[in-house]
Design a protein around this motif. Sequence first.
Motif, PDB file in Angstrom:
ATOM      1  N   MET A   1     -63.987 -15.889  52.025  1.00  0.00           N
ATOM      2  CA  MET A   1     -64.809 -16.244  53.150  1.00  0.00           C
ATOM      3  C   MET A   1     -65.421 -14.969  53.720  1.00  0.00           C
ATOM      4  O   MET A   1     -64.784 -13.931  53.763  1.00  0.00           O
ATOM      5  N   ASN A   2     -66.651 -15.055  54.186  1.00  0.00           N
ATOM      6  CA  ASN A   2     -67.357 -13.938  54.799  1.00  0.00           C
ATOM      7  C   ASN A   2     -67.406 -14.127  56.309  1.00  0.00           C
ATOM      8  O   ASN A   2     -67.599 -15.243  56.793  1.00  0.00           O
ATOM      9  N   TYR A   3     -67.233 -13.034  57.049  1.00  0.00           N
ATOM     10  CA  TYR A   3     -67.291 -13.077  58.505  1.00  0.00           C
ATOM     11  C   TYR A   3     -68.320 -12.086  59.019  1.00  0.00           C
ATOM     12  O   TYR A   3     -68.414 -10.956  58.520  1.00  0.00           O
ATOM     13  N   LEU A   4     -69.059 -12.487  60.032  1.00  0.00           N
ATOM     14  CA  LEU A   4     -69.940 -11.599  60.783  1.00  0.00           C
ATOM     15  C   LEU A   4     -69.348 -11.510  62.177  1.00  0.00           C
ATOM     16  O   LEU A   4     -69.271 -12.510  62.897  1.00  0.00           O
ATOM     17  N   ILE A   5     -68.919 -10.324  62.565  1.00  0.00           N
ATOM     18  CA  ILE A   5     -68.307 -10.104  63.868  1.00  0.00           C
ATOM     19  C   ILE A   5     -69.353  -9.429  64.751  1.00  0.00           C
ATOM     20  O   ILE A   5     -69.866  -8.356  64.409  1.00  0.00           O
ATOM     21  N   VAL A   6     -69.666 -10.043  65.877  1.00  0.00           N
ATOM     22  CA  VAL A   6     -70.623  -9.478  66.822  1.00  0.00           C
ATOM     23  C   VAL A   6     -69.828  -8.856  67.960  1.00  0.00           C
ATOM     24  O   VAL A   6     -69.245  -9.552  68.777  1.00  0.00           O
ATOM     25  N   ALA A  13     -62.665  -5.938  66.828  1.00  0.00           N
ATOM     26  CA  ALA A  13     -62.144  -4.911  65.937  1.00  0.00           C
ATOM     27  C   ALA A  13     -60.836  -5.351  65.280  1.00  0.00           C
ATOM     28  O   ALA A  13     -60.640  -5.160  64.081  1.00  0.00           O
ATOM     29  N   VAL A  14     -59.949  -5.954  66.056  1.00  0.00           N
ATOM     30  CA  VAL A  14     -58.665  -6.398  65.499  1.00  0.00           C
ATOM     31  C   VAL A  14     -58.883  -7.551  64.522  1.00  0.00           C
ATOM     32  O   VAL A  14     -58.309  -7.564  63.429  1.00  0.00           O
ATOM     33  N   PHE A  15     -59.725  -8.506  64.892  1.00  0.00           N
ATOM     34  CA  PHE A  15     -59.987  -9.624  63.986  1.00  0.00           C
ATOM     35  C   PHE A  15     -60.590  -9.128  62.673  1.00  0.00           C
ATOM     36  O   PHE A  15     -60.184  -9.558  61.581  1.00  0.00           O
ATOM     37  N   ALA A  16     -61.542  -8.203  62.768  1.00  0.00           N
ATOM     38  CA  ALA A  16     -62.182  -7.680  61.556  1.00  0.00           C
ATOM     39  C   ALA A  16     -61.163  -7.003  60.650  1.00  0.00           C
ATOM     40  O   ALA A  16     -61.165  -7.205  59.429  1.00  0.00           O
ATOM     41  N   ARG A  17     -60.295  -6.207  61.222  1.00  0.00           N
ATOM     42  CA  ARG A  17     -59.285  -5.505  60.420  1.00  0.00           C
ATOM     43  C   ARG A  17     -58.326  -6.490  59.752  1.00  0.00           C
ATOM     44  O   ARG A  17     -58.015  -6.368  58.569  1.00  0.00           O
ATOM     45  N   GLU A  18     -57.853  -7.452  60.529  1.00  0.00           N
ATOM     46  CA  GLU A  18     -56.906  -8.425  59.979  1.00  0.00           C
ATOM     47  C   GLU A  18     -57.559  -9.280  58.891  1.00  0.00           C
ATOM     48  O   GLU A  18     -56.940  -9.567  57.872  1.00  0.00           O
ATOM     49  N   ALA A  19     -58.797  -9.684  59.091  1.00  0.00           N
ATOM     50  CA  ALA A  19     -59.499 -10.483  58.079  1.00  0.00           C
ATOM     51  C   ALA A  19     -59.704  -9.663  56.803  1.00  0.00           C
ATOM     52  O   ALA A  19     -59.514 -10.158  55.688  1.00  0.00           O
ATOM     53  N   VAL A  26     -66.076  -8.624  55.601  1.00  0.00           N
ATOM     54  CA  VAL A  26     -66.331  -8.564  57.038  1.00  0.00           C
ATOM     55  C   VAL A  26     -67.474  -7.600  57.321  1.00  0.00           C
ATOM     56  O   VAL A  26     -67.500  -6.489  56.791  1.00  0.00           O
ATOM     57  N   THR A  27     -68.411  -8.036  58.155  1.00  0.00           N
ATOM     58  CA  THR A  27     -69.466  -7.173  58.670  1.00  0.00           C
ATOM     59  C   THR A  27     -69.348  -7.179  60.189  1.00  0.00           C
ATOM     60  O   THR A  27     -69.262  -8.245  60.796  1.00  0.00           O
ATOM     61  N   VAL A  28     -69.331  -5.985  60.781  1.00  0.00           N
ATOM     62  CA  VAL A  28     -69.231  -5.851  62.232  1.00  0.00           C
ATOM     63  C   VAL A  28     -70.513  -5.209  62.739  1.00  0.00           C
ATOM     64  O   VAL A  28     -70.940  -4.177  62.212  1.00  0.00           O
ATOM     65  N   ILE A  29     -71.124  -5.819  63.750  1.00  0.00           N
ATOM     66  CA  ILE A  29     -72.284  -5.196  64.393  1.00  0.00           C
ATOM     67  C   ILE A  29     -71.926  -4.932  65.853  1.00  0.00           C
ATOM     68  O   ILE A  29     -71.221  -5.716  66.488  1.00  0.00           O
ATOM     69  N   GLU A  30     -72.388  -3.799  66.354  1.00  0.00           N
ATOM     70  CA  GLU A  30     -72.068  -3.364  67.714  1.00  0.00           C
ATOM     71  C   GLU A  30     -73.282  -2.663  68.299  1.00  0.00           C
ATOM     72  O   GLU A  30     -73.881  -1.815  67.637  1.00  0.00           O
TER      73      GLU A  30
END
Length: 63
Positions: A1-6, A13-19, A26-30
Amino acid sequence: MNYLIVGAGLFGAVFAREAAKRGHEVTVIEKRDHIAGNIYTKEIDGIQVHQYGAHIFHTSNKE
């Protein structure tokens, strides 16, 4: 599964690391130039300073 964290605040940050640890992409944008959201601290003359003011959890629950 792919996640985009906004947002790379505490939850993002914690969700992205755990996923990612579980093998998800995981892609995180800030929008800020740092992670940690409103709990971000920076070091000034050897002292950790809260960039956005102190964030302290208060409760009346003694446990």
